[in-house]
Design a protein around this motif. Structure first.
Motif, PDB file in Angstrom:
ATOM      1  N   THR A 234     -67.275 -62.552   9.696  1.00  0.00           N
ATOM      2  CA  THR A 234     -66.374 -62.336   8.570  1.00  0.00           C
ATOM      3  C   THR A 234     -66.396 -60.859   8.207  1.00  0.00           C
ATOM      4  O   THR A 234     -67.448 -60.298   7.917  1.00  0.00           O
ATOM      5  N   PHE A 235     -65.207 -60.240   8.257  1.00  0.00           N
ATOM      6  CA  PHE A 235     -65.033 -58.874   7.774  1.00  0.00           C
ATOM      7  C   PHE A 235     -64.576 -58.947   6.321  1.00  0.00           C
ATOM      8  O   PHE A 235     -64.198 -60.003   5.829  1.00  0.00           O
ATOM      9  N   THR A 236     -64.579 -57.796   5.646  1.00  0.00           N
ATOM     10  CA  THR A 236     -63.927 -57.696   4.350  1.00  0.00           C
ATOM     11  C   THR A 236     -62.802 -56.680   4.480  1.00  0.00           C
ATOM     12  O   THR A 236     -62.844 -55.810   5.349  1.00  0.00           O
ATOM     13  N   ASP A 237     -61.785 -56.804   3.634  1.00  0.00           N
ATOM     14  CA  ASP A 237     -60.672 -55.854   3.701  1.00  0.00           C
ATOM     15  C   ASP A 237     -61.074 -54.519   3.098  1.00  0.00           C
ATOM     16  O   ASP A 237     -62.206 -54.347   2.642  1.00  0.00           O
ATOM     17  N   GLU A 238     -60.138 -53.576   3.076  1.00  0.00           N
ATOM     18  CA  GLU A 238     -60.471 -52.225   2.624  1.00  0.00           C
ATOM     19  C   GLU A 238     -60.916 -52.173   1.176  1.00  0.00           C
ATOM     20  O   GLU A 238     -61.588 -51.242   0.759  1.00  0.00           O
ATOM     21  N   ASP A 239     -60.582 -53.166   0.370  1.00  0.00           N
ATOM     22  CA  ASP A 239     -61.011 -53.208  -1.022  1.00  0.00           C
ATOM     23  C   ASP A 239     -62.293 -54.009  -1.200  1.00  0.00           C
ATOM     24  O   ASP A 239     -62.777 -54.179  -2.313  1.00  0.00           O
ATOM     25  N   ASP A 240     -62.847 -54.535  -0.100  1.00  0.00           N
ATOM     26  CA  ASP A 240     -64.092 -55.303  -0.105  1.00  0.00           C
ATOM     27  C   ASP A 240     -64.055 -56.530  -1.013  1.00  0.00           C
ATOM     28  O   ASP A 240     -65.077 -56.975  -1.502  1.00  0.00           O
ATOM     29  N   ASP A 241     -62.879 -57.077  -1.239  1.00  0.00           N
ATOM     30  CA  ASP A 241     -62.834 -58.250  -2.097  1.00  0.00           C
ATOM     31  C   ASP A 241     -62.256 -59.486  -1.419  1.00  0.00           C
ATOM     32  O   ASP A 241     -62.291 -60.575  -1.990  1.00  0.00           O
ATOM     33  N   VAL A 242     -61.744 -59.360  -0.229  1.00  0.00           N
ATOM     34  CA  VAL A 242     -61.178 -60.497   0.483  1.00  0.00           C
ATOM     35  C   VAL A 242     -61.931 -60.689   1.799  1.00  0.00           C
ATOM     36  O   VAL A 242     -62.112 -59.748   2.560  1.00  0.00           O
TER      37      VAL A 242
ATOM     38  N   LYS B  67     -56.286 -55.661  22.895  1.00  0.00           N
ATOM     39  CA  LYS B  67     -55.767 -56.762  23.719  1.00  0.00           C
ATOM     40  C   LYS B  67     -55.626 -58.042  22.900  1.00  0.00           C
ATOM     41  O   LYS B  67     -54.774 -58.874  23.185  1.00  0.00           O
ATOM     42  N   GLY B  68     -56.459 -58.181  21.861  1.00  0.00           N
ATOM     43  CA  GLY B  68     -56.381 -59.343  20.979  1.00  0.00           C
ATOM     44  C   GLY B  68     -55.334 -59.206  19.885  1.00  0.00           C
ATOM     45  O   GLY B  68     -55.232 -60.071  19.023  1.00  0.00           O
ATOM     46  N   GLY B  69     -54.584 -58.108  19.880  1.00  0.00           N
ATOM     47  CA  GLY B  69     -53.496 -57.955  18.926  1.00  0.00           C
ATOM     48  C   GLY B  69     -53.748 -56.972  17.798  1.00  0.00           C
ATOM     49  O   GLY B  69     -52.889 -56.781  16.937  1.00  0.00           O
ATOM     50  N   CYS B  70     -54.908 -56.349  17.762  1.00  0.00           N
ATOM     51  CA  CYS B  70     -55.209 -55.371  16.712  1.00  0.00           C
ATOM     52  C   CYS B  70     -54.552 -54.035  17.023  1.00  0.00           C
ATOM     53  O   CYS B  70     -54.232 -53.736  18.167  1.00  0.00           O
ATOM     54  N   THR B  71     -54.375 -53.251  15.993  1.00  0.00           N
ATOM     55  CA  THR B  71     -54.070 -51.840  16.165  1.00  0.00           C
ATOM     56  C   THR B  71     -55.260 -51.079  15.582  1.00  0.00           C
ATOM     57  O   THR B  71     -56.089 -51.658  14.881  1.00  0.00           O
ATOM     58  N   HIS B  72     -55.345 -49.807  15.886  1.00  0.00           N
ATOM     59  CA  HIS B  72     -56.496 -49.033  15.419  1.00  0.00           C
ATOM     60  C   HIS B  72     -56.078 -47.598  15.177  1.00  0.00           C
ATOM     61  O   HIS B  72     -55.006 -47.162  15.610  1.00  0.00           O
ATOM     62  N   GLY B  73     -56.932 -46.881  14.493  1.00  0.00           N
ATOM     63  CA  GLY B  73     -56.644 -45.483  14.263  1.00  0.00           C
ATOM     64  C   GLY B  73     -57.772 -44.793  13.528  1.00  0.00           C
ATOM     65  O   GLY B  73     -58.750 -45.417  13.110  1.00  0.00           O
TER      66      GLY B  73
ATOM     67  N   LEU C  68     -59.488 -50.804  12.032  1.00  0.00           N
ATOM     68  CA  LEU C  68     -58.789 -51.782  12.856  1.00  0.00           C
ATOM     69  C   LEU C  68     -57.818 -52.482  11.925  1.00  0.00           C
ATOM     70  O   LEU C  68     -58.169 -52.795  10.783  1.00  0.00           O
ATOM     71  N   GLN C  69     -56.626 -52.736  12.410  1.00  0.00           N
ATOM     72  CA  GLN C  69     -55.700 -53.574  11.661  1.00  0.00           C
ATOM     73  C   GLN C  69     -55.599 -54.885  12.422  1.00  0.00           C
ATOM     74  O   GLN C  69     -55.252 -54.900  13.603  1.00  0.00           O
TER      75      GLN C  69
ATOM     76  N   GLY D 241     -51.756 -61.861   8.902  1.00  0.00           N
ATOM     77  CA  GLY D 241     -52.306 -61.115   7.765  1.00  0.00           C
ATOM     78  C   GLY D 241     -52.198 -59.620   7.872  1.00  0.00           C
ATOM     79  O   GLY D 241     -51.902 -58.929   6.910  1.00  0.00           O
ATOM     80  N   GLU D 242     -52.476 -59.092   9.041  1.00  0.00           N
ATOM     81  CA  GLU D 242     -52.445 -57.648   9.314  1.00  0.00           C
ATOM     82  C   GLU D 242     -53.317 -56.847   8.350  1.00  0.00           C
ATOM     83  O   GLU D 242     -52.989 -55.733   7.958  1.00  0.00           O
ATOM     84  N   GLU D 243     -54.470 -57.416   7.952  1.00  0.00           N
ATOM     85  CA  GLU D 243     -55.389 -56.734   7.056  1.00  0.00           C
ATOM     86  C   GLU D 243     -56.089 -55.589   7.780  1.00  0.00           C
ATOM     87  O   GLU D 243     -56.226 -55.603   8.999  1.00  0.00           O
TER      88      GLU D 243
END
Length: 176
Positions: free
Chosen positions: A58-66, A93-99, A107-108, A113-115
């Motif tokens: 489980t990751f958290t989003d950029e706001d660390d609340d989801v 390859k799994g569908g993420c983008t990164h930068g 990672l997006q 969701g594209e979180e």
């Protein structure tokens, strides 16, 4: 310093072709024992994987609340590796983008969701923390199992695997 056994710190790695996990084998699902040599940049002694499987985290989003439940697919289990690695190429390859931008690396996750999952920079490396879902479940159930008389502990152990399966079906939505 206390180390939380439910947390893994992945190095976001643009050079590795497959995710690598150096924690407990018990955190995998769909695990198959398989000895595989892993080539590394400093390939003097080499590194071997003892198997391959899926790693629910489980990751958290950029706001660390989801919470963002994700299954890393086809992860090599290499308990002697110095660190766990999150392969950028496998994630793409799994569908993420990164930068990488002024705020760090990210990672997006893929649609729907594209979180965003942000990596903190530490000494030139980008680190992503994640919770190990099986370790979290075990940590919640273990005190209950210990409190039961020995004669009753086998039934809850069977129930534990059922709870794991149910929890994954309900929570996991993204695979990379």
């Amino acid at each position: 310093a206390h180390v939380d056994p439910t947390v893994v710190h992945f190095v976001l790695d643009s050079g590795c072709t497959q995710h690598i996990f150096n924690g407990s084998r018990d955190n995998f699902t769909n695990f198959a024992s398989k000895t595989q040599r892993i080539c590394t940049a400093n390939d003097k002694g080499g590194l071997s994987a003892g198997g391959i499987g899926d790693l629910p985290i489980t990751f958290t989003d950029e706001d660390d609340d989801v919470e963002l439940p994700v299954t890393l697919r086809n992860v090599l289990w290499a308990p002697t590796a110095i660190s766990s690695l999150l392969s950028v190429s496998q994630a793409v390859k799994g569908g993420c983008t990164h930068g990488i931008d002024a705020d760090g690396a990210y990672l997006q996750l893929p649609a729907p969701g594209e979180e965003f999952v942000w990596a903190d920079e530490r000494q030139g490396l980008y680190i992503i923390a994640a919770k190990l879902q099986l370790a979290m479940i075990h940590q919640q159930l273990f005190p209950c199992l210990q409190a039961l008389p020995a004669s009753l502990q086998t039934l809850p152990a069977r129930m534990k695997s059922c709870v794991w399966r149910c929890r994954y079906m309900l929570r996991l939505t993204t695979s990379i």
